[in-house]
Write a protein that holds these residues in place. Structure first.
Motif, PDB file in Angstrom:
ATOM      1  N   THR A 163       0.764  -0.817   0.007  1.00 53.01           N
ATOM      2  CA  THR A 163       0.030  -0.176   0.083  1.00 53.01           C
ATOM      3  C   THR A 163       0.887   1.304  -0.058  1.00 53.01           C
ATOM      4  O   THR A 163       0.603   2.268  -0.794  1.00 53.01           O
ATOM      5  N   ASN A 164       1.984   1.059   0.614  1.00 54.38           N
ATOM      6  CA  ASN A 164       2.936   2.407   0.759  1.00 54.38           C
ATOM      7  C   ASN A 164       3.349   2.814  -0.447  1.00 54.38           C
ATOM      8  O   ASN A 164       3.572   3.825  -1.188  1.00 54.38           O
ATOM      9  N   GLU A 165       3.837   1.478  -1.000  1.00 53.24           N
ATOM     10  CA  GLU A 165       4.497   1.543  -2.398  1.00 53.24           C
ATOM     11  C   GLU A 165       3.553   2.167  -3.341  1.00 53.24           C
ATOM     12  O   GLU A 165       3.770   3.151  -4.083  1.00 53.24           O
ATOM     13  N   LEU A 166       2.327   1.498  -3.512  1.00 53.16           N
ATOM     14  CA  LEU A 166       1.362   2.037  -4.369  1.00 53.16           C
ATOM     15  C   LEU A 166       0.713   3.567  -4.260  1.00 53.16           C
ATOM     16  O   LEU A 166       0.751   4.424  -5.317  1.00 53.16           O
ATOM     17  N   GLN A 201      -4.852   1.906   3.685  1.00 51.68           N
ATOM     18  CA  GLN A 201      -4.967   0.566   4.113  1.00 51.68           C
ATOM     19  C   GLN A 201      -5.723   0.850   5.568  1.00 51.68           C
ATOM     20  O   GLN A 201      -4.983   1.449   6.353  1.00 51.68           O
ATOM     21  N   PRO A 202      -6.842   0.225   6.124  1.00 46.96           N
ATOM     22  CA  PRO A 202      -7.230   0.339   7.318  1.00 46.96           C
ATOM     23  C   PRO A 202      -6.445  -0.590   8.250  1.00 46.96           C
ATOM     24  O   PRO A 202      -5.736  -1.663   7.837  1.00 46.96           O
ATOM     25  N   ALA A 203      -5.970  -0.142   9.519  1.00 45.59           N
ATOM     26  CA  ALA A 203      -5.144  -0.726  10.265  1.00 45.59           C
ATOM     27  C   ALA A 203      -5.470  -2.389  10.264  1.00 45.59           C
ATOM     28  O   ALA A 203      -6.363  -2.797  10.724  1.00 45.59           O
ATOM     29  N   VAL A 204      -4.498  -3.084  10.180  1.00 45.63           N
ATOM     30  CA  VAL A 204      -4.394  -4.429  10.289  1.00 45.63           C
ATOM     31  C   VAL A 204      -5.544  -5.451   9.650  1.00 45.63           C
ATOM     32  O   VAL A 204      -5.987  -6.342  10.179  1.00 45.63           O
ATOM     33  N   GLU A 205      -5.693  -4.792   8.668  1.00 45.72           N
ATOM     34  CA  GLU A 205      -6.883  -5.403   7.607  1.00 45.72           C
ATOM     35  C   GLU A 205      -6.137  -5.733   6.284  1.00 45.72           C
ATOM     36  O   GLU A 205      -5.437  -5.037   5.990  1.00 45.72           O
ATOM     37  N   ARG A 206      -6.667  -6.958   5.721  1.00 45.39           N
ATOM     38  CA  ARG A 206      -6.149  -7.211   4.218  1.00 45.39           C
ATOM     39  C   ARG A 206      -6.965  -6.629   3.342  1.00 45.39           C
ATOM     40  O   ARG A 206      -7.749  -7.157   2.560  1.00 45.39           O
ATOM     41  N   MET A 207      -7.153  -5.391   3.190  1.00 45.05           N
ATOM     42  CA  MET A 207      -7.838  -4.640   2.357  1.00 45.05           C
ATOM     43  C   MET A 207      -7.149  -3.119   2.091  1.00 45.05           C
ATOM     44  O   MET A 207      -6.498  -2.738   2.968  1.00 45.05           O
TER      45      MET A 207
END
Length: 188
Positions: free
Chosen positions: A12-15, A94-100
């Motif tokens: 997510t950070n890279e994207l 990204q929401p915290a600690v979620e695979r989304m």
């Protein structure tokens, strides 16, 4: 290798670094469980972002080669072209600690009025989905519609308000202090 929330945080950070400010030039759906967003602008020129919700390997990443597309695009692809094509990517989060992850888009509505839309990618094994929401968090449509027969806990249908998947009561390793992490580990 399965995609977990910590690995997805790095993706997510890279994207976000690469795609923020880019425009969505084209939208493709080469397979039933895959969406490809072709972007322009930003770092490195044009890019293709693959959003895959395949049950065995849900993932989001850049691809180099163009994928072969069906002769007639599926309905969800046509809907994404209507709402997302030409939109500017404002952020990827990204929401915290979620695979989304959520791709926030600056676009215009049918009347030409500027608005925000959200392309939500839930990357959770067989429950993976790509959901397009409007500015008010109302679902426009989803790649996989989930009605009351499939899930009694959460429906994903056009017109309903988007609700996140049920929380799993996990500790966020990025916000917990060293002593808090040690205490959480000792309770497990």
């Amino acid at each position: 290798m399965p995609l977990d929330a910590i690995c997805l945080r790095a993706v997510t950070n890279e994207l976000n670094n690469v795609l923020a400010g880019c425009r969505v030039e084209k939208v493709y759906q080469p397979d039933r469980d895959e969406i490809v967003l072709q972007t322009r602008g930003g770092q490195g020129g044009p890019r293709r972002l693959l959003l895959s919700i395949a049950a065995g390997a849900p993932r989001v990443h850049f691809i180099d080669a163009a994928r072969e597309n069906p002769a007639a695009p599926p309905m969800f692809c046509m809907l994404l072209r209507k709402h997302v094509q030409g939109a500017k990517i404002a952020a990827v989060s990204q929401p915290a600690v979620e695979r989304m992850l959520t791709i926030e888009l600056d676009t215009t509505d049918e009347m030409g009025v500027p608005c925000k839309k959200h392309l939500i990618c839930e990357l959770m094994g067989k429950h993976s989905n790509v959901i397009l929401c409007g500015e008010d968090n109302r679902i426009i449509d989803a790649l996989r519609r989930v009605d009351g027969d499939l899930s009694g806990k959460r429906q994903v249908l056009p017109g309903l308000f988007y609700r996140m998947p049920p929380a799993q009561d996990k500790h966020d390793p990025f916000t917990v202090s060293g002593t808090g992490l040690a205490a959480a580990a000792s309770q497990a």
